[in-house]
Design an enzyme around this catalytic site. Structure first.
Site, short mmCIF file in Angstrom:
data_model
loop_
_atom_site.label_atom_id
_atom_site.label_comp_id
_atom_site.label_asym_id
_atom_site.label_seq_id
_atom_site.Cartn_x
_atom_site.Cartn_y
_atom_site.Cartn_z
N ARG A 174 64.25 -50.14 -23.95
CA ARG A 174 64.06 -49.59 -22.61
C ARG A 174 65.24 -49.93 -21.71
O ARG A 174 65.08 -50.36 -20.57
CB ARG A 174 62.76 -50.09 -22.00
CG ARG A 174 62.28 -49.13 -20.91
CD ARG A 174 60.91 -49.44 -20.40
NE ARG A 174 60.54 -48.40 -19.45
CZ ARG A 174 59.30 -47.98 -19.27
NH1 ARG A 174 58.30 -48.49 -19.94
NH2 ARG A 174 59.05 -47.04 -18.39
N CYS A 175 66.43 -49.78 -22.26
CA CYS A 175 67.60 -49.93 -21.42
C CYS A 175 68.73 -49.20 -22.08
O CYS A 175 68.73 -48.96 -23.25
CB CYS A 175 67.96 -51.40 -21.20
SG CYS A 175 68.93 -52.14 -22.52
N GLU A 193 64.48 -46.65 -17.38
CA GLU A 193 64.78 -48.01 -17.81
C GLU A 193 65.13 -48.96 -16.68
O GLU A 193 65.08 -50.17 -16.85
CB GLU A 193 65.90 -47.93 -18.84
CG GLU A 193 65.44 -47.02 -19.97
CD GLU A 193 66.55 -46.60 -20.90
OE1 GLU A 193 66.25 -46.41 -22.07
OE2 GLU A 193 67.69 -46.48 -20.45
N GLN A 199 62.92 -40.66 -32.01
CA GLN A 199 63.40 -40.39 -30.66
C GLN A 199 64.60 -39.44 -30.70
O GLN A 199 65.06 -38.99 -29.66
CB GLN A 199 63.81 -41.69 -29.96
CG GLN A 199 62.65 -42.62 -29.69
CD GLN A 199 63.07 -43.92 -29.02
OE1 GLN A 199 62.72 -44.99 -29.50
NE2 GLN A 199 63.79 -43.86 -27.91
#
Lengths: 783, 295
Positions: free
Chosen positions: A367-368, A737, A220
């Site tokens: 996802r945050c 997110e 990523q």
């Protein structure tokens, strides 16, 4: 309706994703699709014990397995000074076990062979003699004096990693003491795993003749990985070429550097041949970075009218064997201090203690944005408890405490400056969409009939877009991001960014953004990410930071191009640049709109017909250092009913109204929201990485680690309000997110609402049917 | 995710398959649908030296019906049972469609599931409820036994290493009755093994009296179980709420679940009760809506 990418002025339009024709036809190129000549395959030997000393490792039999080319152990790496590697959190982590193992499935040896099957056969034949040690699973026990010291490599002889505190403790204590109403809630967010469909892997291809390492990796953050690899290996950074091919989901799991990566690189360096390593599903879930594992306690003080006065939070953070979080360096607990949420707390104090246990290392932001889900879950759950205590509707309590639109920019007691929001409006929209008052009336009727029906509200505020360079860095590298745009002579363009999408739709949304700025269509812009030899330096895609950071860079790079383009346009129009105006698609003479040239005309002129003395070409690079973070927010309402026989919870409705500022592509936002809500649903009801007392991971596969499918997933109803960020070049805030951050509390609040008439104030996640049934049983509600 | 090395033989006739099992015995595993065996091998939890593929054995395929009795060849796939039309056996299709996912159902076989003998599998409970029989044979002879005698323990059956399952027989329900059947499977997500599975079937006469009843239980014991005590209570009686409640309690007491991450022993036992009750209520309701004509 979805539009084609040829649409002009594409910002805000639902254009079909440019990447989809490739990806849905199976023509994506993922890591495991890469096959190089003379490539070898690597498999890892992993520890069956969660805590054990390694007495000996015997390799003779493994070496005899046909096809096995080389085996390395921790001792070999120690000789090369590579036994340990730095984590992004500033801790260090064993690459291969050095003397002992600290978690089950820890990497002990790496076997490389001519085929994958031979590598696995070889790994199976490595004989390791372990001496089991006392295992520490419970982080509270880890902090006690009876616990064995897990990290003998540290000078500090206990299992405490760090203490982090923010806010004025004295003032918060005093305000709490004075508050007539107080609620205290213990809330746990269990260990979960991002579990992307594509596990992690890499191909390390070192050419001895050139000294260049090409490293294909599921990343990523390819630039950050290049720098880390250079620091770890000592290879010069310009001779490391990182390529992150199509990535099959990341969710934070592909931010860290993993031992398998380092081993593959070492073996390629040693053998001069490409080495591929791809995890199995179990290896992914059981060893790569988990998320959450926060044991939190919150106390809210309030007046009898329900005006909040103070918040106090203390948390034990279980990091496993190594602190391998990927938080910005100065924030060991990430942005957890967003814990005051959407509410005007005059006083607040939060503290977090990091702890080592015998579990896989982490934890990443799944996802945050760095620990924001934990914070949001905590405050939204505790506000529910306060509403129950006061006998107030949860909506009314929130309304009384929202930060009001005129109060932005709002300085929170824990140090953040919120950029913008219209919390009341967003909540109102959600209530209208779901017919909140009608629902409450229906709930009352159904309760009369003995049904257990609940309505849960979550009005969260996120903090994303890390971040301003004065505050945010990872291992010293400032967390700006970048974009380079080159306009070709025919008016088409390539844009490269320092981010790396994994399904977010950058190839479409950044093309829209740039096209909008340049008067082109999204079809005219090719967006390329993930290749460190071509893309400008950036910190990557996670924490909803791409649009706030690289998106800002893209808009400003495009505007930089437009500045030069204006001069060229003036030259073509035979007027002064000052008399030239940009109308979004054309340059024209002021007051004479028919006299115009397009960006396509300008592009050609940039290579063929320039004003005298002007440098040819039409391109720009922008490194964008955002002045602040962005604060997306939303109002979510869940309706659930509970089967009194089985304890199964059915989500009857779910309305999500998000405010992520300016929307680049509403269809992509919708997709992001659906995906994030589904993950939030999984976390609320299904997903947990649990351990037994011996440290055995009890959910190392998709049979036990339950990820929702389309069958379980509720129907999502979505809506939007649009409050632009005042400081972002196009007003966008990021959205990937929010739904995962905001939704878990809505589900739990709904279940608690269903059960609260019977005295239930808290339900621990994941809310498995058996857990609900036990509560029903205790309260004589089961039947 | 690569199995250990193994030898592979594809049989084309039953005799050929029987020769192979006779030769390799304990070292061999039969490969039918492979939906349990192959994942175990890829995880290296199973490492048979020899695989005997019977997929090309035509004698083992097909489902035939004679006088309401169903004969399932050993290669009958779950999906065949899911989409077959056997009105006298409503339980079969309802259960089949709850097995795993469509991909597994297209390959996996009924007999393979029985031979694997996972107590959480679905067919065990269903076929126990239906009083099915299993026909097995080795190179020399064939024998048949009721399902109850087939399951010995978890992953252990009466099948000898030299034997192959050839057929499963589901008997016809009593004539001239209304047949009801339901399968309730509590699963944590689609495709999961049952946390608790309950197969309930009953035939009612035109007066609503139970002519025959079958109750099978998944995942609540070391094998799939048959709740014979509960079945006996029902036969000859009308399905009143009181009787249903009593039968459900008895069935729950006949289960012997273990507590695990899917739920406590108490929870699983309670689920047996809930599902037996729901199944019988649904059958009672279905029976009340049809008129059964006697010949």
């Amino acid at each position: 309706m979805a539009l084609e990418a040829t649409e002009k002025s594409p910002l805000g339009k639902a254009i079909k994703r440019k990447e989809d024709p490739r990806l849905i036809r199976g023509q994506g190129r993922y890591l495991d699709d890469i096959v190089l000549p003379r490539m070898l395959y690597m498999a890892l030997v992993r520890s069956p014990y969660a805590h054990a000393r390694i007495k000996s490792i015997r390799l003779d039999e493994a070496r005899r397995v046909p096809g096995v080319k080389a085996i390395i152990t921790g001792e070999d790496l120690a000789a090369a000074n590579l036994a340990w590697m730095p984590t992004l959190a500033g801790d260090k982590q064993m690459v291969l076990a050095a003397g002992k193992v600290l978690f089950q499935y820890q990497e002990v040896a790496a076997v490389v062979a001519e085929t994958r099957a031979a590598a696995e056969d070889g790994a199976q034949c490595v004989e390791v003699d372990y001496e089991p040690l006392q295992v520490v699973v419970d982080p509270f026990f880890a902090l006690s004096s009876e616990a064995p010291v897990l990290r003998e490599d540290r000078e500090q002889k206990d299992n405490h990693i760090w203490h982090w505190a923010v806010g004025d403790q004295g003032a918060a204590d005093e305000a709490l003491a004075k508050s007539p109403v107080r609620v205290k809630e213990k809330i746990r967010m269990p260990r979960v795993h991002p579990a992307p469909i594509e596990p992690c892997g890499c191909v390390a291809d070192y050419q001895k003749s050139t000294g260049k390492l090409t490293w294909y990796v599921t990343s990523q953050a390819p630039h950050a990985h290049r720098t880390v690899l250079s620091l770890v290996s000592g290879l010069p950074e310009h001779l490391i070429h990182v390529i992150s091919p199509d990535v099959g989901g990341g969710f934070g799991n592909k931010v860290p550097v993993y031992p398998g990566y380092v081993c593959a690189v070492v073996l390629s360096l040693q053998l001069g041949r490409p080495v591929k390593w791809v995890e199995s599903r179990s290896e992914n879930i059981a060893t790569t970075n988990f998320a959450r594992d926060y044991h939190m306690t919150a106390e809210i003080g309030a007046t009898e009218e329900g005006i909040v006065t103070a918040l106090k939070v203390s948390t034990v953070a279980d990091h496993g064997a190594f602190d391998a979080a990927a938080d910005p360096t100065r924030f060991p607990a990430g942005l957890f201090s967003i814990v005051t949420g959407s509410y005007r707390f005059p006083q607040a104090f939060a503290e977090v203690d990091g702890v080592y246990t015998n579990k896989a290392p982490g934890g990443v932001a799944y996802r945050c944005s760095f620990r924001v889900t934990e914070a949001s879950f905590l405050i939204e759950r505790t506000m529910q408890s306060l509403a129950l205590k006061l006998g107030l509707d949860p909506v009314e309590l929130r309304r009384r405490n929202f930060i009001r639109p005129e109060e932005f920019p709002y300085n929170s007691p824990l140090g953040w400056t919120y950029d913008s929001g219209q919390y009341e409006k967003t909540l109102q929209k959600a209530m209208s969409l779901i017919d909140y008052d009608g629902l409450r009336a229906e709930q009352a009727q159904r309760r009369e009939r003995g049904e257990l029906v609940g309505i849960g509200v979550s009005t969260f505020t996120e903090i994303v877009g890390a971040g301003p360079s004065n505050t945010f860095d990872i291992l010293g590298i400032k967390m700006f991001d970048s974009c380079e745009i080159r306009i070709h002579p025919t008016g088409k363009a390539i844009a490269r960014l320092g981010t790396r999408h994994q399904g977010q739709g950058h190839e479409t949304t950044f093309a829209q953004l740039i096209a909008h700025e340049l008067g082109l269509s999204a079809a005219d812009i090719l967006v390329e990410e993930g290749d460190t030899d071509t893309a400008p330096y950036g910190l990557g895609t996670y924490a909803s930071r791409s649009t706030p950071t690289a998106g800002g860079a893209a808009a400003l790079a495009a505007r930089r191009i437009r500045q030069k383009a204006q001069k060229i346009a003036a030259h073509l129009l035979e007027i002064s640049p000052d008399d030239t105006e940009w109308d979004g698609i054309h340059f024209h003479a002021k007051g004479l709109e028919s006299r115009q040239v397009s960006m396509v005309d300008v592009a050609l002129a940039a290579y063929t017909n320039l004003p005298e003395g002007m440098e040819p070409g039409l391109e720009a690079t922008f490194y964008y250092d955002p002045p602040n973070l962005t604060f997306p927010n939303g109002a979510y309402i869940a309706v659930v009913s509970i089967d009194r026989g089985t304890g199964q919870v059915k989500v009857e409705r779910f309305v999500a109204v998000d405010d992520c500022g300016t929307v680049i592509n509403p269809m992509v936002v919708e997709g992001q929201v659906h995906g994030g809500l589904t993950e939030g649903f999984g976390i609320a009801f299904m997903q947990e990485i649990a351990f037994d007392e011996d440290g055995n991971c009890l959910a190392p596969n998709f049979m036990e680690y339950l990820v929702p499918t389309a069958v379980e997933t509720p129907n999502w109803e979505t809506g939007r309000t649009e409050t632009p960020s005042p400081h972002h070049p196009i007003g966008a805030k990021g959205v990937g997110e929010s739904p995962n951050v905001g939704s878990p509390a809505a589900f739990v609040n709904a279940v608690v609402d269903a059960l609260s008439p019977h005295g239930v104030t808290n339900v621990e996640i994941p809310m498995f049917p058996w857990k609900i049934w036990e509560i029903l049983s205790q309260h004589h509600l089961a039947r | 995710m690569f199995p250990e090395a193994f030898a592979y033989y594809a049989a084309h006739t039953l005799d050929e398959a029987l020769d192979y099992v006779d030769q390799y015995g304990y070292d061999a595993k039969i490969l039918a649908g492979g939906q349990s065996l192959l994942p175990l091998m890829k995880l290296r939890l199973a490492a048979p030296a020899v695989l005997i593929d019977i997929n090309a054995v035509a004698e083992l395929t097909g489902v035939t019906e004679t006088d309401g009795q169903l004969h399932l060849g050993a290669l009958t796939r779950h999906s065949t049972m899911e989409f077959g039309c056997w009105p006298q056996h409503p339980l079969v299709a309802e259960a089949a469609q709850q097995i795993a996912d469509p991909i597994v159902r297209n390959r996996g076989t009924v007999a393979g599931s029985l031979a694997h003998a996972d107590p959480a599998a679905d067919w065990g409970a269903v076929l126990l409820a239906l009083n099915a029989r299993v026909e097995v044979r080795d190179k020399h002879q064939s024998r048949a036994m009721p399902m109850r005698e087939f399951f010995i323990d978890t992953f252990t059956t009466a099948l000898q290493p030299t034997e192959i399952i050839t057929r499963v027989e589901i008997p016809a329900p009593p004539a001239f009755g209304y047949v009801g059947g339901h399968y309730y499977k509590l699963e944590r997500k689609v495709g999961d093994f049952a946390v608790v599975g309950v197969a309930v079937t009953a035939t009612l006469d035109q007066g609503g009296r139970v002519l025959s009843a079958g109750i099978g239980l998944s995942a609540v014991g070391t094998t799939s179980l048959k709740a014979t005590g509960a079945e006996e209570i029902l036969v000859g009686q009308r399905l009143t709420p009181e009787l249903i409640s009593e039968a459900a309690q008895v069935a729950a007491s006949e289960s012997s679940p273990f507590g695990d991450r899917r739920g406590s022993e108490e929870y699983k036992r309670a689920m047996v009760q809930v599902f037996v009750e729901r199944g019988l209520l649904a059958i009672a309701e279905g029976g009340s809506r049809v008129t059964v004509h006697s010949a």
